[in-house]
Motif scaffolding. Sequence first.
Motif, PDB file in Angstrom:
ATOM      1  N   GLY A 153       0.819  -1.211   0.000  1.00 45.47           N
ATOM      2  CA  GLY A 153       0.000   0.000   0.000  1.00 45.47           C
ATOM      3  C   GLY A 153       0.850   1.256   0.000  1.00 45.47           C
ATOM      4  N   MET A 154       1.935   1.260   0.784  1.00 44.71           N
ATOM      5  CA  MET A 154       2.842   2.406   0.811  1.00 44.71           C
ATOM      6  C   MET A 154       3.523   2.596  -0.546  1.00 44.71           C
ATOM      7  N   VAL A 155       4.063   1.503  -1.078  1.00 44.99           N
ATOM      8  CA  VAL A 155       4.822   1.602  -2.327  1.00 44.99           C
ATOM      9  C   VAL A 155       3.890   1.977  -3.483  1.00 44.99           C
ATOM     10  N   LEU A 156       2.660   1.489  -3.444  1.00 45.51           N
ATOM     11  CA  LEU A 156       1.685   1.867  -4.470  1.00 45.51           C
ATOM     12  C   LEU A 156       1.418   3.363  -4.426  1.00 45.51           C
ATOM     13  N   TYR A 157       1.340   3.926  -3.231  1.00 43.89           N
ATOM     14  CA  TYR A 157       1.119   5.365  -3.100  1.00 43.89           C
ATOM     15  C   TYR A 157       2.270   6.140  -3.729  1.00 43.89           C
ATOM     16  N   TRP A 158       3.521   5.798  -3.391  1.00 36.13           N
ATOM     17  CA  TRP A 158       4.661   6.554  -3.903  1.00 36.13           C
ATOM     18  C   TRP A 158       4.871   6.304  -5.393  1.00 36.13           C
ATOM     19  N   THR A 159       4.523   5.107  -5.871  1.00 35.22           N
ATOM     20  CA  THR A 159       4.573   4.860  -7.312  1.00 35.22           C
ATOM     21  C   THR A 159       3.587   5.764  -8.037  1.00 35.22           C
ATOM     22  N   SER A 160       2.402   5.894  -7.479  1.00 32.89           N
ATOM     23  CA  SER A 160       1.381   6.762  -8.084  1.00 32.89           C
ATOM     24  C   SER A 160       1.817   8.224  -8.022  1.00 32.89           C
ATOM     25  N   THR A 161       2.428   8.619  -6.907  1.00 31.60           N
ATOM     26  CA  THR A 161       2.907  10.003  -6.775  1.00 31.60           C
ATOM     27  C   THR A 161       3.977  10.318  -7.814  1.00 31.60           C
ATOM     28  N   ASN A 162       4.956   9.418  -7.961  1.00 30.59           N
ATOM     29  CA  ASN A 162       6.020   9.644  -8.939  1.00 30.59           C
ATOM     30  C   ASN A 162       5.481   9.652 -10.367  1.00 30.59           C
ATOM     31  N   SER A 163       4.531   8.766 -10.641  1.00 30.11           N
ATOM     32  CA  SER A 163       3.952   8.715 -11.989  1.00 30.11           C
ATOM     33  C   SER A 163       3.166   9.984 -12.296  1.00 30.11           C
ATOM     34  N   PHE A 164       2.430  10.477 -11.318  1.00 34.07           N
ATOM     35  CA  PHE A 164       1.661  11.706 -11.534  1.00 34.07           C
ATOM     36  C   PHE A 164       2.593  12.908 -11.682  1.00 34.07           C
ATOM     37  N   GLN A 165       3.701  12.893 -10.941  1.00 37.55           N
ATOM     38  CA  GLN A 165       4.693  13.954 -11.091  1.00 37.55           C
ATOM     39  C   GLN A 165       5.256  13.957 -12.513  1.00 37.55           C
TER      40      GLN A 165
END
Length: 505
Positions: A473-485
Motif C-alpha cells: 500500500g505504501m509503495v503503491l502510493y509513492w509509485t502513483s505520486t512519482n507517476s503523476f509527477q
Amino acid sequence: MAGRNPLLGLLLLTGTIASPVAADETSTAPVRLTTDQLDLVFALDGASPVVWRACHPSCAQADGASGTSVRFTGAGDPPQARLGLRGPGPAVDLQRLRFTAVVTEEARARRVTFQSDLPGARVRLVKSFEVSREGYEVVMTVRLLGPDAAAFMTDRRLQVELEAGHDLLPPPAAGFAALLERVQRVVVADGRVRVLGADGGDLVSLRAGGWAGVRSRFWAILLRPDGAAALAPRPGGGIALVSDTSDALSWRYTFYSGPLEPMLFSGLWSWLRALSLALLSLLRGLTAIVGDPGVAIIALAVSVKILLLPLAAVAERLQEQVNTTQARLQPGIDAINAAHRGEERTRRTVALYREQGVHPLYTLKSLFGFLIQIPVFIAVFDMLAEDFDLYRVSFLWIQDLSRPDALLRLPVCVPFFGCYLNLLPFLMSSASLAALLRFRSATLTPSLIRRQRRNLIGMTVLFFLLFYTFPAGMVLYWTSTNSFQLVIQEMGRLRRPRRPGVGPG
C-alpha cells in the motif's frame, strides 16, 4: 393474569430480557459467548477464556473470507485474564478451581457468571464476564463472598494476567519492514501511549482510567481497572496488573480486544496525528466512492499531489534560485579549484561568495523547499502503515496491501530483501528515474547537470532500498505520486517553449 397484575407483568417482562439460559452445575463442557465481533470460550477449570477471538467487521464475514479475525488466545496459548493473589499466607491457585457457570442473556450484552468455593476457607469466588453485543469491550467483575472473605484478603491483592497469543505475533518481515511488524507491551493514559521494555522489568503505576496491554500493528488487547493498579515486573509478551488496594473484596475490569483504532498514530505529535487522521478519512471517503482500496490509494496520491501544488511551486522556485546561483558561481569556483589547494582555496572561495553577494549556505534554500512538505510525507507514511482497512486486502497481483506485493518467490532467500521478488519498488523507482531524466533546466551548466543527476540517482537507489520490503500500500502510493509527477512535468513541457540545457531538478 399478568394483564390484571402490573407488578407480575413487569416481573415477567424482566425475566424475558435477562434470564439464565444455562445453569448446569454438573456439566463439564466449556461455556461459549459469541457476538458479532467477539467469540469467547471459557473452561470451567479456572473460569478463564481459553479462546478469545476478535473479528472485523464481524465474525460471520471473517468466516466467509470477507473479513478478518485474530485469536488473542487459542490452541497452545495459556488462558487469558488469569487471576492470582499476591500477599502473605498460603498460596491459592485460582486456575485449579472448578467453577459452575450460569449464562444470562441481556438486551445489550451476554453474561456468564462463575462460582467456586476456595479450599480451606468459607470464601466463595464469583467471577463474571459481560460481553457487549456491539463492539469489542468485555467487562470482568470479581467478588469474594463469605464470612471469612475479609480475613482471607488481609494484606492480599488481586492480580490479573494478560497474554499475547501466538496469533498476535507478526509474520516474518525482511528489511526495514521488520520495524513495522512488532508486538509491544503498552500503557495508554492521558492521551499518550508508552511502550514498555521487552524485558518486563518496568514497574508502572496505572491510575484509574488508564489502559495497559499488548498491541501488534493492527490489533490490541488492553485492560483497564476501575481503580488504581500497578504493572508488576513480568518477562514475556504479556502483562500482570496488580490492584493497588489491599483488603478489597470486589474488582471490576474492562477489556478492549479488537482493531487498533483507539491507538492509531499514537506515536506522532498531536498536530501530526490530526493530519494522519484527516488523510485516513480522505482515503476512506475515496474508497467509498471508487469501491476498491487499491484504486483509492492511487486517487489519494493524486489528490495529495494536487493539494501540495502550491508548496511544490515554492520548492521549485527555491530550487531554481539555487540553480541560478550555482551556475553563476561555478566558473569562478572551477578556476579556484584548478589553481589553488588547501587553505588558500577556501579563502578565495569565501571571497568569491562575498564578491557575488551569496551566503555560503545558500543551497539550504532548496532543502527548505523539501522540508515544508515532510510533515505530509510522514503523515501519509504512518496512515498507510496502520490503516486496518488495508489488512489482507488484495489489489491486482497484490495479495495483501499491508504486506510487500511478492510477485514471485525467489529460488533462494536474499539477506535483507527476503524471499520474494517485489515488483512495485521497481515501478516506483522507474517512474522516479523517468521524471529525473526528462526534467529540463535552463540555468544549470553541463557539469552541474551531471553532478545533480548523480545525486538524484543516488537518492532514487536509497529510496528503492528503503521501500523494497515495505507494505505494498505504501509503495503503491509513492509509485502513483512519482507517476503523476511525471505526467505533470510532461504537460508543463508541452506548454513551455523549448529551452537550451538539460538537467534534473
